[in-house]
Design a protein around this motif. Sequence first.
Motif, short mmCIF file in Angstrom:
data_model
loop_
_atom_site.label_atom_id
_atom_site.label_comp_id
_atom_site.label_asym_id
_atom_site.label_seq_id
_atom_site.Cartn_x
_atom_site.Cartn_y
_atom_site.Cartn_z
N ALA A 9 41.99 49.96 37.62
CA ALA A 9 42.40 51.19 38.31
C ALA A 9 43.63 51.82 37.67
CB ALA A 9 42.68 50.89 39.78
N GLN A 10 44.16 51.19 36.60
CA GLN A 10 45.33 51.74 35.91
C GLN A 10 44.99 51.90 34.43
OE1 GLN A 10 47.47 48.46 37.65
NE2 GLN A 10 48.83 49.80 38.82
N TRP A 11 45.87 51.44 33.54
CA TRP A 11 45.61 51.58 32.10
C TRP A 11 45.10 50.27 31.49
CZ3 TRP A 11 50.31 54.51 33.33
CH2 TRP A 11 50.17 55.88 33.12
N GLY A 12 44.49 49.43 32.28
CA GLY A 12 44.02 48.15 31.77
C GLY A 12 45.04 47.05 31.99
N ASP A 13 44.67 45.83 31.62
CA ASP A 13 45.55 44.66 31.73
C ASP A 13 45.94 44.37 33.18
OD1 ASP A 13 45.78 44.48 28.83
OD2 ASP A 13 47.07 46.24 28.99
N GLU A 14 45.06 44.70 34.13
CA GLU A 14 45.40 44.52 35.54
C GLU A 14 45.07 43.13 36.08
OE1 GLU A 14 43.81 48.80 35.00
OE2 GLU A 14 43.06 46.78 34.57
N GLY A 15 44.47 42.28 35.26
CA GLY A 15 44.07 40.96 35.73
C GLY A 15 42.61 40.90 36.12
N LYS A 16 41.78 41.71 35.45
CA LYS A 16 40.34 41.75 35.77
C LYS A 16 39.67 40.42 35.50
CE LYS A 16 39.51 45.30 33.10
NZ LYS A 16 40.91 45.66 32.76
N GLY A 17 40.13 39.70 34.46
CA GLY A 17 39.48 38.46 34.09
C GLY A 17 39.45 37.46 35.22
N LYS A 18 40.58 37.27 35.87
CA LYS A 18 40.66 36.32 36.98
C LYS A 18 39.77 36.75 38.14
CE LYS A 18 43.38 34.85 40.86
NZ LYS A 18 44.66 34.74 41.56
N ILE A 19 39.80 38.05 38.47
CA ILE A 19 39.01 38.54 39.60
C ILE A 19 37.52 38.41 39.31
CG2 ILE A 19 38.55 40.52 41.07
CD1 ILE A 19 41.34 39.27 41.43
N VAL A 20 37.12 38.77 38.10
CA VAL A 20 35.71 38.63 37.73
C VAL A 20 35.29 37.17 37.80
CG1 VAL A 20 34.06 38.82 35.82
CG2 VAL A 20 35.58 40.72 36.34
N ASP A 21 36.14 36.29 37.29
CA ASP A 21 35.81 34.86 37.35
C ASP A 21 35.72 34.39 38.80
OD1 ASP A 21 35.59 32.11 36.21
OD2 ASP A 21 37.47 31.85 37.27
N TRP A 22 36.59 34.87 39.64
CA TRP A 22 36.58 34.51 41.06
C TRP A 22 35.28 34.97 41.72
CZ3 TRP A 22 36.43 36.61 45.97
CH2 TRP A 22 36.93 35.82 47.01
N LEU A 23 34.80 36.16 41.33
CA LEU A 23 33.56 36.70 41.90
C LEU A 23 32.31 36.07 41.30
CD1 LEU A 23 34.55 40.48 41.99
CD2 LEU A 23 34.16 39.03 44.00
N CYS A 24 32.47 35.45 40.13
CA CYS A 24 31.32 34.90 39.41
C CYS A 24 30.55 33.86 40.22
CB CYS A 24 31.76 34.27 38.10
SG CYS A 24 31.72 35.41 36.71
N GLU A 25 31.25 33.14 41.06
CA GLU A 25 30.58 32.10 41.84
C GLU A 25 29.44 32.67 42.67
OE1 GLU A 25 33.25 29.86 44.22
OE2 GLU A 25 33.82 28.51 42.60
N GLN A 26 29.57 33.93 43.10
CA GLN A 26 28.56 34.55 43.93
C GLN A 26 27.56 35.37 43.14
OE1 GLN A 26 30.48 36.31 47.61
NE2 GLN A 26 32.30 35.83 46.42
N ALA A 27 27.83 35.60 41.87
CA ALA A 27 26.95 36.43 41.04
C ALA A 27 25.99 35.55 40.26
CB ALA A 27 27.78 37.28 40.09
N ASP A 28 24.86 36.13 39.91
CA ASP A 28 23.90 35.47 39.03
C ASP A 28 24.05 35.96 37.60
OD1 ASP A 28 22.37 34.08 41.19
OD2 ASP A 28 21.94 36.14 41.81
N ILE A 29 24.45 37.23 37.46
CA ILE A 29 24.56 37.87 36.15
C ILE A 29 25.89 38.61 36.06
CG2 ILE A 29 23.54 39.61 34.60
CD1 ILE A 29 20.87 39.10 36.04
N VAL A 30 26.56 38.49 34.92
CA VAL A 30 27.76 39.27 34.65
C VAL A 30 27.47 40.16 33.45
CG1 VAL A 30 30.22 39.25 34.16
CG2 VAL A 30 29.22 37.41 35.50
N ALA A 31 27.51 41.48 33.65
CA ALA A 31 27.12 42.43 32.60
C ALA A 31 28.30 43.28 32.17
CB ALA A 31 25.99 43.32 33.11
N ARG A 32 28.58 43.26 30.89
CA ARG A 32 29.62 44.11 30.29
C ARG A 32 29.00 45.45 29.94
NH1 ARG A 32 33.82 43.09 26.32
NH2 ARG A 32 34.81 45.11 26.04
N PHE A 33 29.67 46.58 30.27
CA PHE A 33 29.00 47.86 30.12
C PHE A 33 29.70 48.86 29.21
CE2 PHE A 33 31.48 48.07 34.13
CZ PHE A 33 32.27 49.19 33.92
N GLN A 34 30.84 48.55 28.63
CA GLN A 34 31.50 49.48 27.70
C GLN A 34 32.56 48.76 26.91
OE1 GLN A 34 35.05 49.11 29.86
NE2 GLN A 34 35.01 50.58 28.19
N GLY A 35 33.13 49.47 25.93
CA GLY A 35 34.22 48.92 25.13
C GLY A 35 33.73 47.98 24.04
N GLY A 36 34.69 47.31 23.45
CA GLY A 36 34.38 46.35 22.39
C GLY A 36 35.32 45.18 22.46
#
Length: 430
Positions: A9-36
Amino acid sequence: MANVVVVGAQWGDEGKGKIVDWLCEQADIVARFQGGHNAGHTLVIGDAVYKLSLLPSGVVRPGKLAVIGNGVVLDPQALVDEIDRLATQGVSITRDNLRIADNATLILPLHRELDALRENSNAGTRIGTTRRGIGPAYEDKVGRRAIRLMDLADLETLPAKIERLLSHHNALRRGFGLAEFGAEEIFDELSAVAPKVLPYMDTVWRLLDEERRHGSRILFEGAQGALLDIDHGTYPFVTSSHTVAGQAATGTGLGPKAVGYVLGIAKAYTTRVGEGPFPTELDDEIGQRIGERGREFGTVTGRKRRCGWFDAVLVRQTVRTSGIDGIALTKLDILDGFDEIKVCVGYRLDGEVLDHLPASQGAQARVEPVYETIEGWPGTTAGARSWADLPAQAIKYVRRIEELIGAPVALLSTSPERDDTILVHNPFEG
């Protein structure tokens, strides 16, 4: 259960990695959709620290399928290197847990070199890129001359595509007074790396559509932050792709109805890497204190991040441009011990008070923040796992942020450890 999109929600580096990992337990698929591989996520799992640049965060979790979508620009050698590095940490990457879109655009060495040439040039605007070839690769994509992953599976037709690409790039090389690239050298590099990346290739739009119809839960993972979006960010100091939530559908080949809950990630303060406007930047001992306590250095480049107070105007703008349903607020503990904390609630420009950041580059450089001062707290929020663990004034700070940005806090992160998270609303429940 809703599919979830995670955006900065800002210019990046907000700590998305930890949050995504935290949510991963409930997800079946994690899909990256932009960037490099110009963005990075740091995951802390127990005693292990994983630094990812290109691979979706889900790859370090057993039983999860990681997907790199068509909206990503892929450096094949960087991918191979990252896979090899994870192998040394005991993480095995196979076709069972990684698929890559066959129509993903490739980043080549000539893209990296062009990126650096432009960034080092005295002409034009210095953007502050990572020099990893992201922008030039996206340029070739929209210029309809890119090499895509599927092209490595048909080496007979590859030379003609390389010649088409070089007709553009060698003209640029001549303009820089540099030797031209040879087609054979590029062909040899691509044919050598092809057997290492083609096993992961798939028709991703079809794969994800079938999985969605079968009830699989998808977590869409973005890189950078919404304020670096090529349209909605602080142009021209932006990245070369769309970083807002709408790209989750486009960048994976799914329709907009496949996207459910949008979770924005925001720090309890603001940081930025690279050049560009930053209205609340603190170029003083307070900014230095925040940077030191928050260990504000880029995951990919190691560059020192610029630090400042929380900018509610910008986050509110992102809430609207990304359709954010809830916020994961991170690094609240970095503000522990401040006597007072400031929050930007508006801008002053040429005598007028604004409630948004204007699109003009000149205006963005001239805006001055309008601050609201909030009482700090003497206690600690570090490691808190429930509201009862938080000082009363810290809760008031969070509530005020909710009011100012027009979105509720769904999760509150109080340290890099994944379990130090207060859940208010589960995004997968819609």
